[in-house]
Structures are given as structure tokens and as C-alpha cells.
Design a protein around this motif. Structure first.
Motif, PDB file in Angstrom:
ATOM      1  N   SER A  97       3.314   3.847  -6.763  1.00 41.16           N
ATOM      2  CA  SER A  97       2.049   4.544  -6.984  1.00 41.16           C
ATOM      3  C   SER A  97       2.153   5.939  -6.371  1.00 41.16           C
ATOM      4  O   SER A  97       2.672   6.110  -5.268  1.00 41.16           O
ATOM      5  N   SER A  98       1.646   6.941  -7.083  1.00 45.95           N
ATOM      6  CA  SER A  98       1.631   8.291  -6.531  1.00 45.95           C
ATOM      7  C   SER A  98       0.493   8.429  -5.522  1.00 45.95           C
ATOM      8  O   SER A  98      -0.415   7.598  -5.450  1.00 45.95           O
ATOM      9  N   SER A 151       0.827  -1.208   0.000  1.00 47.03           N
ATOM     10  CA  SER A 151       0.000   0.000   0.000  1.00 47.03           C
ATOM     11  C   SER A 151       0.861   1.256   0.000  1.00 47.03           C
ATOM     12  O   SER A 151       0.477   2.285   0.538  1.00 47.03           O
ATOM     13  N   LEU A 152       2.026   1.153  -0.596  1.00 44.18           N
ATOM     14  CA  LEU A 152       2.989   2.251  -0.561  1.00 44.18           C
ATOM     15  C   LEU A 152       2.679   3.265  -1.657  1.00 44.18           C
ATOM     16  O   LEU A 152       2.406   2.917  -2.798  1.00 44.18           O
ATOM     17  N   ALA A 153       2.685   4.542  -1.264  1.00 50.61           N
ATOM     18  CA  ALA A 153       2.531   5.647  -2.210  1.00 50.61           C
ATOM     19  C   ALA A 153       3.732   6.564  -2.064  1.00 50.61           C
ATOM     20  O   ALA A 153       4.074   6.988  -0.951  1.00 50.61           O
ATOM     21  N   PHE A 173      -3.060   6.495  -5.786  1.00 48.52           N
ATOM     22  CA  PHE A 173      -3.454   5.596  -4.707  1.00 48.52           C
ATOM     23  C   PHE A 173      -4.788   6.027  -4.107  1.00 48.52           C
ATOM     24  O   PHE A 173      -5.697   5.204  -3.910  1.00 48.52           O
ATOM     25  N   LEU A 174      -4.922   7.318  -3.800  1.00 51.08           N
ATOM     26  CA  LEU A 174      -6.158   7.795  -3.187  1.00 51.08           C
ATOM     27  C   LEU A 174      -7.321   7.726  -4.167  1.00 51.08           C
ATOM     28  O   LEU A 174      -8.471   7.541  -3.754  1.00 51.08           O
ATOM     29  N   ALA A 175      -7.051   7.885  -5.459  1.00 54.42           N
ATOM     30  CA  ALA A 175      -8.130   7.758  -6.443  1.00 54.42           C
ATOM     31  C   ALA A 175      -8.708   6.350  -6.424  1.00 54.42           C
ATOM     32  O   ALA A 175      -9.920   6.168  -6.558  1.00 54.42           O
TER      33      ALA A 175
END
Length: 428
Positions: free
Chosen positions: A291-292, A147-149, A296-298
């Protein structure tokens, strides 16, 4: 001599507050290494006042300037760092930053056993600002890769990273790597990143509310379909009135749920928009292999926000359908009620005509009875006329008086009835 310039004019009562608001939350300069502890507690008006009072007590104990009675933000130096307190519409935040790097927390913080939280905890963040030139993979090896951004910010002079997971101390870990940011750039990046995490969490509060309301919305939709079928088949005033009562009850239940959720859904939309604006302001760019934050939040937030939006749209659409169905049914009930009233008026007219006939019959009988008694009195008078020297034949007098007496009685009764009708305006 008249003074020149704006000071000679009377200020609007809110002018000072409006002018100072733009300076209310300035960015603070920060240099690596720095640790920031950030908390957000859900608070209502009373809890906010209590939090302000406790902060004032803390400031006075440490010889610091307390916040004013109406203050919504306050900054003080405490325990070798800087404590920032801020009051929002439904939550209160505390941020404390102190010199330090990745590793154990400082031995003493403002949030120890003596700290009394003003409300339920919603956000707990630990942000580390460090200067590190190692490759990102080495720096981020302690974070969950699933879950890394990770993103570049400020034109590549900084890197922001998080795995959005809680660590052993219950904090969501955020990392800002200084690659030449400088104090004036690092401060805004840190503040915006804390706001992203805070508002990201608060925006998600709309999802449980939407999930709670979904079964009720589905049930109301199903009952509306069933009641629409009943509407096509229902006949009679009582059946339609019962159906109207059911539709009104459904509309009331729907509006109650919509009123309860309106603030939550509106707040979620506002918080999601703030998250988007803060990410844009940081000017993030993705790093290859990661992932940016925006991407990620999208993937995580957008479905939740769409769920809230969809449920809110269903509420509005269902409200319109219920209103239309109730209006149509109310029109039918009004028509049937008008028909009932017309039938009632017809019945009343028939009873009035019967009453008039009965009255006329009674009048005829009354004329005969009164005439009979008057003629009888005249007969008794004729029989006793010899006592006064008159010789009147009772039989002749009675026969002659029948028609005049009956006509006179009829005329008097007719006049009395006419005067009664004119006096009451019933036209009978």
C-alpha cells in the motif's frame, strides 16, 4: 547625487521578516547512512518561551550561538550531529540527525535525562536513511506487514516505508532507502516525510474532539425536535416565554461547544491539507504488493476528517435551525406581549374614564357643599344686619342668593379645573 535603487527608500517594518521567511526552513543535505530523531511537543505561548530559553542555555553551555528572542527556528551542531528546533502555533519540534544506520540508537543524544520537554509529547519518530540495494521484502521484514506502507519517491531513486507503529523505544519507525537519491534529494525527502508523520498525528486530534461532542449534538438535536413540537402546541405568553428560554439555553450550549471546537477542527483541516501537499511534493508511486502512503492514509485519515467535517456541519446546521426557531417563537411572544399591552392600555383608559366620572361627581358635590356654606354665611350676615342699621330678611336673601351663588361656585370650580388640565396636558 541621489542614490539609485531601492536602498534609498524607507523599508516597511516587516519587509526584512517577510523576505527572510522564504529562507527560514531550508532543506538540508543528507547522505546515507543517517539516523534522525524527531519530537513534537504540544506547547502554548509560555511553554514556547521556556523552550527557547532552555535552548539558549544549551547553546551557551556548548559555546554555540543561541536563538534570538523572537526566533521561531534555530539550527546548531551538537553531539556530532545537527539539532533543529522549530516553534509552531501549538507545538514545538526538535529534530536531531547524526551519522548511523539501522540498529541501536547512538549512546548519547540531546534527549537524554538532562532534556526537559517543554510540553506533552505528541510525536516521536525515528527515521533511518540507508543505502541498500536488497529487495524491499528483505529490508522491511522487521516492520508489521498488516499496516505497512511503501512507495517509490524521486522517480524511483528512493523508497520510503513505515508501519506507523511504535517500536520498543516508543518511536514511530520511518525508513528511507537511498537508491541513488544524492544528498540534495535525500534531505527534502527526509524533511517532508517527518512533516507527514507530524501533521498526520496532529490532524487526528480533531477526531477525539468530534467524538466528545457527538452526544451533546445528538441531545440538542433531539431536544430541538421536542421543542418544535411544543412550539406548535404552546399557547399563552408564559408557555411561549418558557419555550423561548429553553431554545435560547440550547443555542447557548451549542455555540459554546462550537467555539471550543472551532480551532481544533480548523487546525485538523489545515494539517490534513499539509499532509496531502507533502505527499504530492515527494512524488510517490506505489510499489506492487504494498500500500502506498497516500492510499494507507486515505483509508485511516479520511474517515476521521469526514467525521470532524460532518460534526462541524451538524453544528452549523443546528445553529441555523435554533436561530430560526427562536426567531419565530420570539415573534409570537412579541405579538402576545403587544396584545397584553393593548389590553393594559384599554384597562387604563377605562379606569381613566371612571376616574373622570368620579371627578365630575365630586365636582358636583363640591359645588353644592361650597354653595351651601356660602349661602349659610349670607344668612348669618342678614340676621345680623340690624346691628348696622339694615333690615334684610334672611329668608329672602337666602332664597335669592341660591342660584347666583351656585352658578358662581360652579364657574370658579370649572375655571380651576380647566387651568389645571391645561397646565398638566392630561385633557381630562
Amino acid at each position: 547625487m541621489m542614490r539609485e535603487g531601492p536602498r534609498r527608500f524607507a523599508d516597511h517594518p516587516l519587509r526584512t521578516a517577510v523576505l527572510h521567511e522564504v529562507h527560514a526552513r531550508p532543506f538540508h543535505m543528507m547522505e546515507a547512512p543517517r539516523i534522525v530523531l524527531h519530537f513534537a511537543f504540544m506547547t502554548d505561548g509560555e511553554q514556547t518561551a521556556v523552550a527557547r530559553a532552555r535552548l539558549s542555555e544549551l547553546c551557551l553551555r556548548n559555546g554555540l550561538s543561541p536563538p534570538t528572542e523572537q526566533a521561531r527556528h534555530h539550527v546548531v551542531a551538537l553531539l556530532g550531529g545537527t539539532l533543529r528546533w522549530e516553534s509552531h502555533a501549538e507545538f514545538t519540534t526538535y529534530s536531531w540527525d547524526v551519522r548511523g544506520g539501522i540498529g541501536a540508537l547512538p549512546p548519547e543524544t540531546p534527549f537524554g535525562d538532562a532534556f526537559d520537554p517543554p510540553g506533552p509529547l505528541m510525536v516521536a519518530v525515528r527515521l533511518d536513511l540507508v543505502a541498500d540495494e536488497r529487495p524491499p521484502a528483505e529490508i522491511l521484514e522487521a516492520l508489521d506487514p498488516g499496516s505497512l506502507a511503501v512507495s517509490h519517491v524521486a522517480g524511483g531513486r528512493g523508497i520510503i516505508a513505515t508501519d506507523f507503529r511504535e517500536d520498543g523505544d516508543g518511536f514511530t519507525r520511518l525508513l528511507v532507502i537511498d537508491r541513488g537519491l544524492g544528498a540534495q534529494e535525500a534531505g527534502p525527502v527526509v524533511q517532508r516525510l517527518l512533516e507527514v508523520e507530524t501533521y498526520r498525528t496532529l490532524a487526528m486530534l480533531g477526531l477525539p474532539e468530534a467524538q466528545r461532542l457527538q452526544p451533546d449534538i445528538r441531545r440538542i438535536e433531539t431536544e430541538l425536535v421536542a421543542n418544535t413540537g411544543r412550539f406548535r402546541a404552546s399557547e399563552g405568553f408564559e408557555a411561549n416565554r418558557a419555550l423561548l428560554d429553553d431554545l435560547t439555553a440550547l443555542a447557548g450550549e451549542l455555540e459554546a461547544g462550537a467555539a471550543e471546537s472551532a480551532f481544533r477542527f480548523g487546525a485538523s483541516r489545515a494539517y490534513a491539507e499539509i499532509v496531502r501537499l507533502r505527499l504530492e511534493a515527494m512524488g510517490e508511486h506505489p510499489i506492487e504488493g504494498y500500500s502506498s502512503f497516500t492510499a494507507f492514509l486515505a483509508r485511516r485519515m479520511a474517515p476521521a476528517m469526514r467525521t470532524c467535517q460532518t460534526l462541524e456541519s451538524r453544528q452549523q446546521d443546528l445553529s441555523r435551525k435554533l436561530a430560526r426557531a427562536a426567531a419565530l417563537l420570539r415573534a409570537r411572544v412579541d405579538v402576545e406581549l403587544s396584545q397584553q399591552n393593548r389590553a393594559l392600555l384599554d384597562s387604563m383608559n377605562r379606569r381613566a374614564r371612571l376616574q373622570l366620572r368620579l371627578q365630575q361627581t365630586v365636582e358636583g358635590l363640591s359645588v353644592a357643599a361650597i354653595s351651601y356654606y356660602i349661602i349659610g354665611l349670607l344668612g348669618y350676615f342678614a340676621k345680623g344686619s340690624g346691628m348696622v342699621g339694615l333690615d334684610i330678611d334672611p329668608t329672602h336673601l337666602t332664597a335669592v342668593a341660591v342660584i347666583p351663588v351656585a352658578f358662581a361656585v360652579w364657574f370658579v370650580v370649572r375655571r380651576v379645573r380647566s387651568r389645571h388640565s391645561d397646565g398638566h396636558g392630561d385633557g381630562v
